[in-house]
Design a protein around this motif. Structure first.
Motif: not given
Length: 98
Positions: A87-97
Motif C-alpha cells: 500500500k505504501r509503495i502504491a501511495r509513493v508511486r501516485i505521489q511521484r506521478s
C-alpha cells in the motif's frame, strides 16, 4: 530507492503470496521447517524494500520477526508488513506521478 514499477511490485507480492501459502500450511501442520521458509520470506522482503518504504515502526516489527521466525505471531506480522508495504509503495508511486 528500488524500482517501484507496478509490474515489479506485483511480481514481488505474487512471490510473497506463494511463500505465504507454504508458510500457512506449515504452521497448520505444526511443521518445524516453517522457520526456514520464514527466513526465505524475510530475505525476500528485505531484498526489495529500503528504509523509506518501511511502514510505521517497520524496523522494530522486522526485528521482532527475525528474532523468532518460527512463531505464528511472526508469520502474521510479516504478512501485515507485506500488505502495508504494498500500500505504501502504491501511495509513493501516485505521489511521484503528480
Amino acid at each position: 530507492m528500488p524500482n517501484l514499477a507496478k509490474d515489479k511490485v506485483d511480481a514481488w507480492y505474487a512471490e510473497w503470496q506463494v511463500l505465504e501459502q507454504t508458510i500457512h500450511a506449515l504452521h497448520s501442520a505444526r511443521d518445524k521447517t516453517v522457520k526456514a521458509e520464514m527466513e526465505k520470506a524475510i530475505a525476500h522482503y528485505e531484498a526489495f524494500i529500503d528504509d523509506s518504504l518501511l511502514p510505521t515502526n517497520g524496523r522494530e516489527r522486522l526485528a521482532f520477526i527475525k528474532a523468532r521466525p518460527g512463531q505464528y505471531a511472526c508469520y502474521r506480522q510479516l504478512d501485515e508488513l507485506y500488505k502495508e508495504t504494498k500500500k505504501r509503495i502504491a501511495r509513493v508511486r501516485i505521489q511521484r506521478s503528480k
